[in-house]
Design a protein around this motif. Structure first.
Motif, PDB file in Angstrom:
ATOM      1  N   VAL A  70     -21.339 -28.402   3.815  1.00 26.24           N
ATOM      2  CA  VAL A  70     -20.428 -28.488   2.673  1.00 26.24           C
ATOM      3  C   VAL A  70     -20.233 -27.076   2.144  1.00 26.24           C
ATOM      4  O   VAL A  70     -20.936 -26.616   1.228  1.00 26.24           O
ATOM      5  CB  VAL A  70     -20.963 -29.434   1.581  1.00 26.24           C
ATOM      6  CG1 VAL A  70     -19.954 -29.557   0.447  1.00 26.24           C
ATOM      7  CG2 VAL A  70     -21.269 -30.807   2.168  1.00 26.24           C
ATOM      8  N   THR A  71     -19.312 -26.367   2.767  1.00 27.90           N
ATOM      9  CA  THR A  71     -19.105 -24.953   2.476  1.00 27.90           C
ATOM     10  C   THR A  71     -17.622 -24.618   2.502  1.00 27.90           C
ATOM     11  O   THR A  71     -16.835 -25.349   3.114  1.00 27.90           O
ATOM     12  CB  THR A  71     -19.808 -24.075   3.528  1.00 27.90           C
ATOM     13  OG1 THR A  71     -19.290 -24.402   4.833  1.00 27.90           O
ATOM     14  CG2 THR A  71     -21.315 -24.299   3.523  1.00 27.90           C
ATOM     15  N   PRO A  72     -17.196 -23.528   1.904  1.00 30.26           N
ATOM     16  CA  PRO A  72     -18.000 -22.678   1.019  1.00 30.26           C
ATOM     17  C   PRO A  72     -18.138 -23.328  -0.352  1.00 30.26           C
ATOM     18  O   PRO A  72     -17.263 -24.079  -0.782  1.00 30.26           O
ATOM     19  CB  PRO A  72     -17.177 -21.396   0.937  1.00 30.26           C
ATOM     20  CG  PRO A  72     -15.766 -21.862   1.105  1.00 30.26           C
ATOM     21  CD  PRO A  72     -15.826 -23.017   2.070  1.00 30.26           C
ATOM     22  N   ARG A  73     -19.235 -23.041  -1.016  1.00 22.98           N
ATOM     23  CA  ARG A  73     -19.452 -23.582  -2.357  1.00 22.98           C
ATOM     24  C   ARG A  73     -19.330 -22.466  -3.384  1.00 22.98           C
ATOM     25  O   ARG A  73     -19.905 -21.391  -3.206  1.00 22.98           O
ATOM     26  CB  ARG A  73     -20.842 -24.226  -2.456  1.00 22.98           C
ATOM     27  CG  ARG A  73     -21.039 -25.405  -1.530  1.00 22.98           C
ATOM     28  CD  ARG A  73     -22.364 -26.121  -1.789  1.00 22.98           C
ATOM     29  NE  ARG A  73     -23.504 -25.220  -1.743  1.00 22.98           N
ATOM     30  CZ  ARG A  73     -24.073 -24.792  -0.620  1.00 22.98           C
ATOM     31  NH1 ARG A  73     -23.604 -25.155   0.559  1.00 22.98           N
ATOM     32  NH2 ARG A  73     -25.120 -23.987  -0.659  1.00 22.98           N
ATOM     33  N   PRO A  74     -18.609 -22.715  -4.480  1.00 17.51           N
ATOM     34  CA  PRO A  74     -18.565 -21.710  -5.549  1.00 17.51           C
ATOM     35  C   PRO A  74     -19.942 -21.575  -6.188  1.00 17.51           C
ATOM     36  O   PRO A  74     -20.775 -22.481  -6.094  1.00 17.51           O
ATOM     37  CB  PRO A  74     -17.544 -22.277  -6.534  1.00 17.51           C
ATOM     38  CG  PRO A  74     -17.595 -23.752  -6.323  1.00 17.51           C
ATOM     39  CD  PRO A  74     -17.875 -23.942  -4.848  1.00 17.51           C
ATOM     40  N   ILE A  75     -20.170 -20.458  -6.813  1.00 18.10           N
ATOM     41  CA  ILE A  75     -21.467 -20.183  -7.435  1.00 18.10           C
ATOM     42  C   ILE A  75     -21.294 -20.109  -8.941  1.00 18.10           C
ATOM     43  O   ILE A  75     -20.461 -19.347  -9.446  1.00 18.10           O
ATOM     44  CB  ILE A  75     -22.064 -18.874  -6.900  1.00 18.10           C
ATOM     45  CG1 ILE A  75     -22.256 -18.965  -5.380  1.00 18.10           C
ATOM     46  CG2 ILE A  75     -23.393 -18.557  -7.598  1.00 18.10           C
ATOM     47  CD1 ILE A  75     -22.564 -17.639  -4.735  1.00 18.10           C
ATOM     48  N   ALA A  76     -22.071 -20.921  -9.636  1.00 18.76           N
ATOM     49  CA  ALA A  76     -22.124 -20.847 -11.097  1.00 18.76           C
ATOM     50  C   ALA A  76     -23.246 -19.894 -11.473  1.00 18.76           C
ATOM     51  O   ALA A  76     -24.409 -20.127 -11.119  1.00 18.76           O
ATOM     52  CB  ALA A  76     -22.382 -22.230 -11.698  1.00 18.76           C
ATOM     53  N   TRP A  77     -22.902 -18.824 -12.160  1.00 14.84           N
ATOM     54  CA  TRP A  77     -23.900 -17.850 -12.639  1.00 14.84           C
ATOM     55  C   TRP A  77     -24.064 -18.129 -14.120  1.00 14.84           C
ATOM     56  O   TRP A  77     -23.202 -17.793 -14.928  1.00 14.84           O
ATOM     57  CB  TRP A  77     -23.377 -16.453 -12.371  1.00 14.84           C
ATOM     58  CG  TRP A  77     -24.416 -15.388 -12.234  1.00 14.84           C
ATOM     59  CD1 TRP A  77     -25.757 -15.531 -12.098  1.00 14.84           C
ATOM     60  CD2 TRP A  77     -24.153 -13.975 -12.196  1.00 14.84           C
ATOM     61  NE1 TRP A  77     -26.359 -14.297 -11.986  1.00 14.84           N
ATOM     62  CE2 TRP A  77     -25.394 -13.331 -12.029  1.00 14.84           C
ATOM     63  CE3 TRP A  77     -22.996 -13.209 -12.286  1.00 14.84           C
ATOM     64  CZ2 TRP A  77     -25.510 -11.962 -11.963  1.00 14.84           C
ATOM     65  CZ3 TRP A  77     -23.108 -11.839 -12.213  1.00 14.84           C
ATOM     66  CH2 TRP A  77     -24.355 -11.214 -12.054  1.00 14.84           C
ATOM     67  N   VAL A  78     -25.161 -18.788 -14.493  1.00 12.15           N
ATOM     68  CA  VAL A  78     -25.291 -19.413 -15.803  1.00 12.15           C
ATOM     69  C   VAL A  78     -26.207 -18.605 -16.717  1.00 12.15           C
ATOM     70  O   VAL A  78     -27.382 -18.379 -16.393  1.00 12.15           O
ATOM     71  CB  VAL A  78     -25.828 -20.848 -15.663  1.00 12.15           C
ATOM     72  CG1 VAL A  78     -25.887 -21.522 -17.039  1.00 12.15           C
ATOM     73  CG2 VAL A  78     -24.943 -21.663 -14.714  1.00 12.15           C
ATOM     74  N   SER A  79     -25.664 -18.225 -17.862  1.00 16.61           N
ATOM     75  CA  SER A  79     -26.484 -17.553 -18.873  1.00 16.61           C
ATOM     76  C   SER A  79     -26.792 -18.528 -20.004  1.00 16.61           C
ATOM     77  O   SER A  79     -25.934 -19.314 -20.415  1.00 16.61           O
ATOM     78  CB  SER A  79     -25.794 -16.301 -19.418  1.00 16.61           C
ATOM     79  OG  SER A  79     -24.599 -16.625 -20.086  1.00 16.61           O
ATOM     80  N   THR A  80     -28.033 -18.480 -20.464  1.00 15.36           N
ATOM     81  CA  THR A  80     -28.489 -19.333 -21.561  1.00 15.36           C
ATOM     82  C   THR A  80     -29.440 -18.540 -22.446  1.00 15.36           C
ATOM     83  O   THR A  80     -29.920 -17.469 -22.077  1.00 15.36           O
ATOM     84  CB  THR A  80     -29.224 -20.584 -21.034  1.00 15.36           C
ATOM     85  OG1 THR A  80     -30.341 -20.174 -20.221  1.00 15.36           O
ATOM     86  CG2 THR A  80     -28.296 -21.483 -20.229  1.00 15.36           C
ATOM     87  N   LEU A  81     -29.722 -19.109 -23.604  1.00 18.32           N
ATOM     88  CA  LEU A  81     -30.740 -18.581 -24.513  1.00 18.32           C
ATOM     89  C   LEU A  81     -31.751 -19.676 -24.803  1.00 18.32           C
ATOM     90  O   LEU A  81     -31.383 -20.844 -24.971  1.00 18.32           O
ATOM     91  CB  LEU A  81     -30.116 -18.132 -25.833  1.00 18.32           C
ATOM     92  CG  LEU A  81     -29.324 -16.827 -25.878  1.00 18.32           C
ATOM     93  CD1 LEU A  81     -28.778 -16.627 -27.292  1.00 18.32           C
ATOM     94  CD2 LEU A  81     -30.187 -15.644 -25.468  1.00 18.32           C
TER      95      LEU A  81
END
Length: 202
Positions: A21-32
């Motif tokens: 199952v490609t290509p997959r987008p990448i979630a670059w997640v910022s949190t506090l």
């Protein structure tokens, strides 16, 4: 070749799914965290799932020891996150934030990633990211419900930051300028500049 997923070990099921199952987008997640510690982590089991309301979904897996990732802990505590898309220029930095660091350690500091303030939520944005979605938590869903192996974070988009440099015009992004990376299997990634067009039949 046929694969009976009911008899595959979880690691084998992951390997086959992640490499097909490609290509997959990448979630670059910022949190506090609740006490203000910054976290940044990539996830490739990620997708847009609704446009009304505008909602993204990020899958956060449970570790073998039963612990969960700081991203999930922080979103549970604060209800806020910023989801960035990853372009080729940030691929190495994104990969650096995938390191398994001690709980509470900031990937921003670990990887030397500059930040910008968000407008609607508290977590910071990655400076220079081509797209950043400021989100509020809509729902956290364990899956499967009876014996979870992961948690699905449904994030409602409040505000999007899109770099003017990746726009083709006022209404459209230029995929070549956006130059996102996609996740393939194993250690492989791809770039999304190789595109073609098709008109959907009426």
């Amino acid at each position: 070749m046929q694969l009976d997923f009911s008899s595959l070990a979880p690691a084998d099921a992951y390997r086959w799914l992640a490499s097909t199952v490609t290509p997959r987008p990448i979630a670059w997640v910022s949190t506090l965290s609740a006490d203000g510690r910054r976290n940044l982590a990539p996830f490739s089991f990620f997708q847009v799932i609704s446009d009304e309301p505008p909602t993204l979904m990020v899958n956060t897996s449970i570790r073998d020891d039963g612990s969960v990732k700081d991203t999930l802990i922080n979103v549970r505590e604060t209800g806020q996150l910023v989801i960035h898309l990853v372009d080729a220029a940030h691929a190495e930095a994104m990969n650096a934030t995938a390191a398994n660091l001690p709980h509470g350690t900031s990937e921003f500091e670990h990887a030397g990633i500059a930040t910008l303030p968000s407008e609607r939520v508290a977590p910071p944005r990655v400076a220079g990211a081509p797209v950043a979605f400021e989100c509020e938590l809509a729902q956290i869903q364990p899956y499967p419900a009876d014996a979870p192996s992961c948690y699905l974070i449904f994030a409602r988009v409040l505000l999007a930051h899109i770099d003017d440099a990746v726009l083709r015009d006022e209404r459209h992004v230029d995929p070549a300028k956006l130059d996102l990376v996609g996740r393939l299997g194993g250690t492989q990634y791809c770039r999304t500049r190789d595109t073609f067009s098709m008109v959907r039949p009426k």
